[in-house]
Motif scaffolding. Structure first.
Motif, PDB file in Angstrom:
ATOM      1  N   SER A   1       0.875  -1.169   0.000  1.00 20.97           N
ATOM      2  CA  SER A   1       0.000   0.000   0.000  1.00 20.97           C
ATOM      3  C   SER A   1       0.910   1.216   0.000  1.00 20.97           C
ATOM      4  O   SER A   1       1.717   1.399   0.919  1.00 20.97           O
ATOM      5  CB  SER A   1      -0.907   0.018   1.228  1.00 20.97           C
ATOM      6  N   SER A   2       0.810   2.026  -1.034  1.00 21.60           N
ATOM      7  CA  SER A   2       1.744   3.136  -1.199  1.00 21.60           C
ATOM      8  C   SER A   2       1.619   4.187  -0.104  1.00 21.60           C
ATOM      9  O   SER A   2       2.529   4.996   0.075  1.00 21.60           O
ATOM     10  CB  SER A   2       1.552   3.791  -2.573  1.00 21.60           C
ATOM     11  N   HIS A   3       0.515   4.172   0.646  1.00 22.47           N
ATOM     12  CA  HIS A   3       0.381   5.167   1.709  1.00 22.47           C
ATOM     13  C   HIS A   3       0.884   4.639   3.055  1.00 22.47           C
ATOM     14  O   HIS A   3       0.836   5.356   4.054  1.00 22.47           O
ATOM     15  CB  HIS A   3      -1.079   5.639   1.833  1.00 22.47           C
ATOM     16  N   LEU A   4       1.367   3.393   3.099  1.00 21.05           N
ATOM     17  CA  LEU A   4       1.922   2.841   4.332  1.00 21.05           C
ATOM     18  C   LEU A   4       3.445   2.812   4.246  1.00 21.05           C
ATOM     19  O   LEU A   4       4.000   2.469   3.198  1.00 21.05           O
ATOM     20  CB  LEU A   4       1.412   1.421   4.563  1.00 21.05           C
ATOM     21  N   PRO A   5       4.137   3.145   5.321  1.00 20.47           N
ATOM     22  CA  PRO A   5       5.607   3.106   5.295  1.00 20.47           C
ATOM     23  C   PRO A   5       6.123   1.684   5.230  1.00 20.47           C
ATOM     24  O   PRO A   5       5.452   0.734   5.626  1.00 20.47           O
ATOM     25  CB  PRO A   5       5.998   3.783   6.613  1.00 20.47           C
ATOM     26  N   ASP A   6       7.320   1.540   4.725  1.00 22.20           N
ATOM     27  CA  ASP A   6       7.959   0.231   4.598  1.00 22.20           C
ATOM     28  C   ASP A   6       9.468   0.436   4.683  1.00 22.20           C
ATOM     29  O   ASP A   6       9.946   1.568   4.769  1.00 22.20           O
ATOM     30  CB  ASP A   6       7.548  -0.439   3.293  1.00 22.20           C
ATOM     31  N   PHE A   7      10.202  -0.679   4.627  1.00 18.38           N
ATOM     32  CA  PHE A   7      11.663  -0.652   4.770  1.00 18.38           C
ATOM     33  C   PHE A   7      12.278  -0.479   3.389  1.00 18.38           C
ATOM     34  O   PHE A   7      12.384  -1.436   2.609  1.00 18.38           O
ATOM     35  CB  PHE A   7      12.136  -1.944   5.432  1.00 18.38           C
ATOM     36  N   THR A   8      12.693   0.728   3.072  1.00 19.23           N
ATOM     37  CA  THR A   8      13.145   1.078   1.722  1.00 19.23           C
ATOM     38  C   THR A   8      14.203   0.128   1.148  1.00 19.23           C
ATOM     39  O   THR A   8      14.077  -0.308  -0.005  1.00 19.23           O
ATOM     40  CB  THR A   8      13.659   2.534   1.711  1.00 19.23           C
ATOM     41  N   PRO A   9      15.278  -0.251   1.894  1.00 16.56           N
ATOM     42  CA  PRO A   9      16.317  -1.106   1.292  1.00 16.56           C
ATOM     43  C   PRO A   9      15.823  -2.482   0.854  1.00 16.56           C
ATOM     44  O   PRO A   9      16.459  -3.122   0.003  1.00 16.56           O
ATOM     45  CB  PRO A   9      17.361  -1.231   2.412  1.00 16.56           C
ATOM     46  N   ALA A  10      14.703  -2.946   1.416  1.00 14.34           N
ATOM     47  CA  ALA A  10      14.224  -4.291   1.084  1.00 14.34           C
ATOM     48  C   ALA A  10      13.862  -4.430  -0.386  1.00 14.34           C
ATOM     49  O   ALA A  10      13.838  -5.546  -0.925  1.00 14.34           O
ATOM     50  CB  ALA A  10      13.017  -4.637   1.949  1.00 14.34           C
ATOM     51  N   GLN A  11      13.591  -3.317  -1.058  1.00 14.16           N
ATOM     52  CA  GLN A  11      13.211  -3.384  -2.470  1.00 14.16           C
ATOM     53  C   GLN A  11      14.322  -3.973  -3.333  1.00 14.16           C
ATOM     54  O   GLN A  11      14.056  -4.553  -4.384  1.00 14.16           O
ATOM     55  CB  GLN A  11      12.867  -1.985  -2.984  1.00 14.16           C
ATOM     56  N   LEU A  12      15.552  -3.822  -2.896  1.00 14.61           N
ATOM     57  CA  LEU A  12      16.691  -4.217  -3.710  1.00 14.61           C
ATOM     58  C   LEU A  12      17.041  -5.692  -3.595  1.00 14.61           C
ATOM     59  O   LEU A  12      17.786  -6.214  -4.420  1.00 14.61           O
ATOM     60  CB  LEU A  12      17.910  -3.383  -3.313  1.00 14.61           C
TER      61      LEU A  12
ATOM     62  N   PRO B   1      14.708  -8.198  -8.526  1.00 18.50           N
ATOM     63  CA  PRO B   1      13.891  -7.423  -7.598  1.00 18.50           C
ATOM     64  C   PRO B   1      13.287  -6.197  -8.288  1.00 18.50           C
ATOM     65  O   PRO B   1      13.911  -5.603  -9.173  1.00 18.50           O
ATOM     66  CB  PRO B   1      14.874  -7.004  -6.505  1.00 18.50           C
ATOM     67  N   VAL B   2      12.087  -5.841  -7.862  1.00 17.94           N
ATOM     68  CA  VAL B   2      11.427  -4.639  -8.380  1.00 17.94           C
ATOM     69  C   VAL B   2      11.009  -3.765  -7.198  1.00 17.94           C
ATOM     70  O   VAL B   2      10.885  -4.244  -6.076  1.00 17.94           O
ATOM     71  CB  VAL B   2      10.186  -4.988  -9.232  1.00 17.94           C
ATOM     72  N   PRO B   3      10.787  -2.471  -7.434  1.00 19.17           N
ATOM     73  CA  PRO B   3      10.322  -1.611  -6.343  1.00 19.17           C
ATOM     74  C   PRO B   3       8.934  -2.017  -5.851  1.00 19.17           C
ATOM     75  O   PRO B   3       8.173  -2.682  -6.553  1.00 19.17           O
ATOM     76  CB  PRO B   3      10.284  -0.220  -6.997  1.00 19.17           C
ATOM     77  N   PHE B   4       8.632  -1.613  -4.632  1.00 21.39           N
ATOM     78  CA  PHE B   4       7.281  -1.795  -4.126  1.00 21.39           C
ATOM     79  C   PHE B   4       6.284  -1.108  -5.064  1.00 21.39           C
ATOM     80  O   PHE B   4       6.573  -0.045  -5.624  1.00 21.39           O
ATOM     81  CB  PHE B   4       7.131  -1.191  -2.726  1.00 21.39           C
ATOM     82  N   CYS B   5       5.105  -1.716  -5.210  1.00 18.08           N
ATOM     83  CA  CYS B   5       4.023  -1.142  -6.023  1.00 18.08           C
ATOM     84  C   CYS B   5       4.421  -0.991  -7.498  1.00 18.08           C
ATOM     85  O   CYS B   5       3.899  -0.125  -8.203  1.00 18.08           O
ATOM     86  CB  CYS B   5       3.562   0.216  -5.477  1.00 18.08           C
ATOM     87  N   PHE B   6       5.302  -1.838  -7.972  1.00 12.06           N
ATOM     88  CA  PHE B   6       5.869  -1.684  -9.309  1.00 12.06           C
ATOM     89  C   PHE B   6       4.896  -2.080 -10.411  1.00 12.06           C
ATOM     90  O   PHE B   6       4.845  -1.448 -11.473  1.00 12.06           O
ATOM     91  CB  PHE B   6       7.135  -2.527  -9.417  1.00 12.06           C
ATOM     92  N   ASN B   7       4.136  -3.146 -10.180  1.00 12.02           N
ATOM     93  CA  ASN B   7       3.255  -3.665 -11.215  1.00 12.02           C
ATOM     94  C   ASN B   7       1.870  -3.041 -11.127  1.00 12.02           C
ATOM     95  O   ASN B   7       1.295  -2.940 -10.043  1.00 12.02           O
ATOM     96  CB  ASN B   7       3.140  -5.184 -11.097  1.00 12.02           C
ATOM     97  N   GLU B   8       1.329  -2.614 -12.252  1.00 10.06           N
ATOM     98  CA  GLU B   8       0.007  -1.993 -12.249  1.00 10.06           C
ATOM     99  C   GLU B   8      -1.066  -3.001 -11.873  1.00 10.06           C
ATOM    100  O   GLU B   8      -2.012  -2.691 -11.143  1.00 10.06           O
ATOM    101  CB  GLU B   8      -0.292  -1.376 -13.614  1.00 10.06           C
TER     102      GLU B   8
END
Length: 575
Positions: free
Chosen positions: A301-312, A563-570
């Motif tokens: 959910s793009s409005h909830l915070p998450d752990f940024t480095p995990a995307q990689l 790996p892809v960023p969070f919320c990457f796929n439409e």
């Protein structure tokens, strides 16, 4: 092998320390054998257990007295064994052999920091324009960073793990700290907060956090934790903890796709996994399952915070969509994914998704309607029941609660009661592989016995298991040998886990420069993705479980997408 003699109390009440050192690969095998005995429903096929080979250096690469490296390696060995069982159910002939490099297993908890993009590494990779910032400023200032530190209290000899979560402002305000205060450094912010925590008794801080619904924990000794009601409650459960869901006995077995039906020879090919989680532990589970061949869809959910480095790293092999449960159409999308999933990984607070209508009840209802069982895993801090079960919690909180921070502080020479984090997100990443073992066990049993299955993996449960007497702790001279080899920077109660794990990786780098192509410089431990969204060459730590026998070359775990960023796929539907 003769039974190890252990001494109680070297690192505080309830600690059990070896009197002789066993090399990490040998110790990993011992722990694997013991875990196999202690895990209900685990294989009795001795050839699969004997088929696990541990290789690597004799000395641990993780600082401190806890056998995190060997224990985590053993958990990967369990996963490798279950992978062979599943392959055999699919009709593949396997060698039954699993290889786990214990040096790579030691690096595994540092996975989020072991990233190279086109030659760039370390914290600077977070400046990559493709990395979406998801932490919502949770550690953007010194005072917010130090909201996740260990502090003395007014209770003599008792320290407290404060945790600002992904929204530190209300937690800081609750103890009288201005979250907008400016400080020149982390040290200055720490000293400011420290003065305030020392006006509270440890019990008052604990009760304040409970009353407000915030995370945090007294730094217990191992015996202190087991003396609490919650500690005793959690201790009743096995580490790998799952059961067939009630009233689902009539649901027929759900066979894995055969080799003819799905030529992908990885164990979990054809399995659909829905990941409803944030941060590290549950996403690590999803990433391991993806390497085993599962189709994993991560819901963010793009409005909830998450752990940024995990995307990689922890998005390898996955797709990720953005859903808002405040929108009817997104609720419908999520319900359709739940209806189709073989596995649901739930990493939010116990019961939180249930209250939104998307918990285990819905999953079981939809599984009954389709007449194919579902596997449902709760990953949380405190376990499946007990009076703390629905409390929010994080890796650092679990470290403090179970006694890990206590014994590490003691091993580093600090006064009794002063906690120090165990240097890496160890319980996070290790609970990830524990969760994968849980899920794979349930999938295997769904195929054998039918029904739906539910399990729970807990951060504190993992920590407590590593401190049990049958595991043992390294003696002080081994702790010193590890330190002498790697020359780790001093670790203290104020440091954030992000600061610690980049410092650990730097120490491994320096050692690798002196020693040659070991640890961080051993290319055998990595996998590369070409032309990822982050760059032309993305390098991350490879799966730890390896099937190195030529007969299994197509079955060894690997990711087939970067790996892809969070919320990457439409949009995303299961394949």
């Amino acid at each position: 092998m003769a039974a190890q003699v252990r001494v109680e109390g070297v690192y505080g009440p309830g600690s059990f320390t070896d009197t002789a050192f066993t090399p990490v690969p040998v110790e990993s095998k011992r722990l694997l054998v013991e875990l196999a005995k202690k895990t209900p429903g685990f294989t009795t096929d001795q050839s699969l257990i004997d088929g696990v080979k541990f290789v690597g250096d004799e000395l641990p690469c993780i600082p401190g007295p806890i056998k995190s490296q060997a224990f985590t390696a053993a958990l990967h060995g369990l996963a490798g064994i279950i992978g062979h069982e599943i392959l055999q159910l699919r009709g593949f002939k396997t060698s039954g052999e699993t290889t786990v490099n214990t040096d790579a297993a030691g690096m595994f908890p540092a996975t989020p920091a072991l990233v190279h993009i086109d030659g760039s590494e370390g914290p600077q990779i977070l400046q990559n324009p493709a990395v979406k910032v998801f932490d919502h400023g949770a550690v953007a200032t010194p005072v917010k960073m130090r909201s996740q530190a260990i502090y003395p209290t007014a209770t003599p000899g008792v320290w407290f793990q404060l945790h600002g979560s992904l929204g530190p402002e209300p937690i800081l305000r609750s103890i009288g700290v201005d979250p907008n205060a400016t400080f020149a450094s982390g040290d200055e912010a720490y000293e400011h907060i420290k003065k305030i925590t020392q006006t509270y008794t440890a019990s008052d801080l604990e009760q304040l956090m409970v009353n407000r619904g915030f995370p945090g924990s007294i730094v217990h000794s191992p015996a202190g934790w087991l003396g609490t009601m919650m500690g005793r409650s959690l201790a009743r459960h096995p580490l790998v903890n799952y059961n067939k869901a009630q009233f689902t006995e009539a649901t027929p077995p759900a066979a894995f796709p055969t080799a003819q039906e799905n030529p992908d020879a990885r164990p979990l090919a054809g399995i659909k996994v829905l990941e409803l989680a944030r941060v590290i532990a549950a996403p690590a589970c999803g990433t391991i399952l993806a390497a085993m061949g599962a189709d994993v869809i991560r819901v963010n959910s793009s409005h909830l915070p998450d752990f940024t480095p995990a995307q990689l790293t922890l998005m390898a092999g996955k797709r990720s969509i953005d859903l808002d449960l405040g929108k009817d159409e997104d609720k419908e999308t999520l319900e359709s994914l739940v209806a189709d999933a073989d596995v649901i990984i739930q990493g939010y607070r116990l019961g939180s998704l249930e209250r939104r209508g998307f918990g285990k009840s819905l999953a079981l209802e939809l599984a009954a309607a389709r007449k194919r069982g579902v596997v449902y895993l709760d990953e949380n801090c405190y376990g499946p029941d007990g009076y703390y079960a629905e409390r929010p919690g994080w890796q650092q909180v679990a470290d403090a609660a179970a006694g890990s921070s206590y014994v590490v502080g003691k091993a580093y020479g600090f006064p009794d009661g002063q906690g120090v984090l165990p240097s890496l997100p160890i319980s996070d990443m290790s609970t990830g592989i524990l969760s994968a073992v849980n899920v794979m066990s349930m999938l295997r049993d769904r195929a054998r016995y039918g029904g739906s299955w539910s399990g729970c993996s807990s951060l504190t449960g993992y920590n407590a298991a590593t401190l049990e007497s049958w595991v043992g702790l390294y003696q002080p001279d081994i702790v010193k040998r590890i330190q002498d080899r790697f020359q780790f920077e001093p670790m203290t109660s104020d440091l954030h886990v992000i600061e610690l794990y980049y410092a650990i990786v730097q120490s491994w780098d320096r050692y690798a420069e002196r020693d040659g192509n070991s640890y961080t410089r051993n290319e055998e431990f990595y996998t590369h993705f070409k032309d990822s969204v982050y760059g032309k060459d993305l390098r991350i730590l490879a799966p730890i479980v390896q099937y190195t026998n030529p007969a299994d070359k197509n079955s060894t775990p690997k990711w087939t997408s970067p790996p892809v960023p969070f919320c990457f796929n439409e949009t995303a539907i299961f394949n």
